[in-house]
Motif scaffolding. Structure first.
Motif, short mmCIF file in Angstrom:
data_model
loop_
_atom_site.label_atom_id
_atom_site.label_comp_id
_atom_site.label_asym_id
_atom_site.label_seq_id
_atom_site.Cartn_x
_atom_site.Cartn_y
_atom_site.Cartn_z
N GLU A 8 -73.90 35.39 -2.71
CA GLU A 8 -74.33 36.22 -3.84
C GLU A 8 -75.50 37.11 -3.46
OE1 GLU A 8 -75.17 33.66 -7.12
OE2 GLU A 8 -73.10 32.98 -7.30
N ARG A 9 -76.43 36.59 -2.69
CA ARG A 9 -77.57 37.39 -2.23
C ARG A 9 -77.10 38.50 -1.29
NH1 ARG A 9 -82.58 34.43 -1.61
NH2 ARG A 9 -83.36 36.44 -0.90
N ILE A 10 -76.14 38.18 -0.42
CA ILE A 10 -75.58 39.19 0.47
C ILE A 10 -74.90 40.28 -0.35
CG2 ILE A 10 -73.76 39.60 2.19
CD1 ILE A 10 -74.44 36.80 3.33
N ALA A 11 -74.15 39.88 -1.37
CA ALA A 11 -73.48 40.85 -2.23
C ALA A 11 -74.49 41.75 -2.92
CB ALA A 11 -72.61 40.13 -3.25
N PHE A 86 -75.35 31.71 7.34
CA PHE A 86 -75.07 33.13 7.12
C PHE A 86 -73.64 33.53 7.50
CE2 PHE A 86 -75.25 37.67 7.94
CZ PHE A 86 -75.90 38.12 6.81
N PRO A 87 -73.10 33.12 8.66
CA PRO A 87 -71.71 33.54 8.97
C PRO A 87 -70.69 33.03 7.96
CG PRO A 87 -72.79 32.72 10.94
CD PRO A 87 -73.70 32.42 9.79
N VAL A 88 -70.87 31.82 7.47
CA VAL A 88 -69.95 31.27 6.47
C VAL A 88 -70.06 32.06 5.16
CG1 VAL A 88 -69.40 29.21 5.10
CG2 VAL A 88 -70.06 28.98 7.51
N ALA A 89 -71.30 32.36 4.77
CA ALA A 89 -71.51 33.12 3.53
C ALA A 89 -70.97 34.54 3.65
CB ALA A 89 -73.01 33.15 3.21
N MET A 90 -71.14 35.16 4.80
CA MET A 90 -70.62 36.51 5.00
C MET A 90 -69.10 36.51 4.96
SD MET A 90 -71.35 39.60 5.24
CE MET A 90 -72.66 40.39 6.09
N GLU A 91 -68.48 35.50 5.54
CA GLU A 91 -67.02 35.40 5.48
C GLU A 91 -66.56 35.18 4.05
OE1 GLU A 91 -63.28 35.73 6.77
OE2 GLU A 91 -65.07 36.07 7.97
N ARG A 92 -67.29 34.38 3.28
CA ARG A 92 -66.94 34.16 1.87
C ARG A 92 -67.06 35.47 1.10
NH1 ARG A 92 -68.80 29.06 -1.41
NH2 ARG A 92 -67.42 28.26 0.18
N TYR A 93 -68.12 36.22 1.36
CA TYR A 93 -68.29 37.52 0.69
C TYR A 93 -67.13 38.45 1.03
CZ TYR A 93 -69.94 42.25 0.00
OH TYR A 93 -70.02 43.57 -0.35
N ARG A 94 -66.77 38.51 2.29
CA ARG A 94 -65.65 39.39 2.70
C ARG A 94 -64.34 38.98 2.05
NH1 ARG A 94 -67.65 39.40 8.76
NH2 ARG A 94 -69.07 41.17 8.65
N MET A 95 -64.11 37.67 1.94
CA MET A 95 -62.87 37.22 1.30
C MET A 95 -62.85 37.58 -0.18
SD MET A 95 -60.95 36.00 3.58
CE MET A 95 -59.74 35.19 2.59
N VAL A 96 -63.98 37.43 -0.87
CA VAL A 96 -64.05 37.79 -2.28
C VAL A 96 -63.81 39.28 -2.46
CG1 VAL A 96 -65.63 37.98 -4.24
CG2 VAL A 96 -65.49 35.85 -2.96
N MET A 97 -64.43 40.09 -1.61
CA MET A 97 -64.24 41.54 -1.71
C MET A 97 -62.80 41.93 -1.40
SD MET A 97 -66.99 42.58 -2.91
CE MET A 97 -66.68 44.32 -2.86
#
Length: 109
Positions: A8-11, A86-97
């Motif tokens: 969420e913070r990355i987003a 961070f890599p797991v969160a970034m991958e989650r963000y990419r999947m949501v997008m």
């Protein structure tokens, strides 16, 4: 920090960067037109008009550029503070997008 909260913070950081980019382009265009018109009316001629438009565009796009820079620094700080998650969160963000883009694409087809 959990991967979901970090995603969420990355987003937020990436959305701020995207908004600042769009706002910078709009403000530069508006500043160029306004600066060009003011220079044309006050100084006359082509070269002062172009110089006024360039100066106004540069000054108009400066605040969004600073906001974009701060968002990039915040993103880098998140990556430095949470290197394991961070890599797991970034991958989650990419999947949501990707899911959101796919659902928007389905609406138009």
């Amino acid at each position: 920090m959990t991967p979901t909260a970090l995603a969420e913070r990355i987003a937020d950081c990436l959305a701020t960067r995207a908004r600042a980019k769009r706002l910078g382009i709009a403000m530069a265009a508006a500043g160029a037109v306004a600066g060009g018109l003011i220079a044309l009316l006050t100084l006359g001629g082509v070269l002062p008009t172009l110089a006024g438009a360039l100066a106004a565009a540069a000054l108009g796009s400066l605040p969004p550029a600073v906001r974009r820079l701060h968002a990039g620094r915040d993103l880098a700080r998140l990556e430095a503070d949470h290197p394991a998650v961070f890599p797991v969160a970034m991958e989650r963000y990419r999947m949501v997008m990707a899911t959101e883009r796919a659902s928007r694409y389905k609406l138009y087809c």
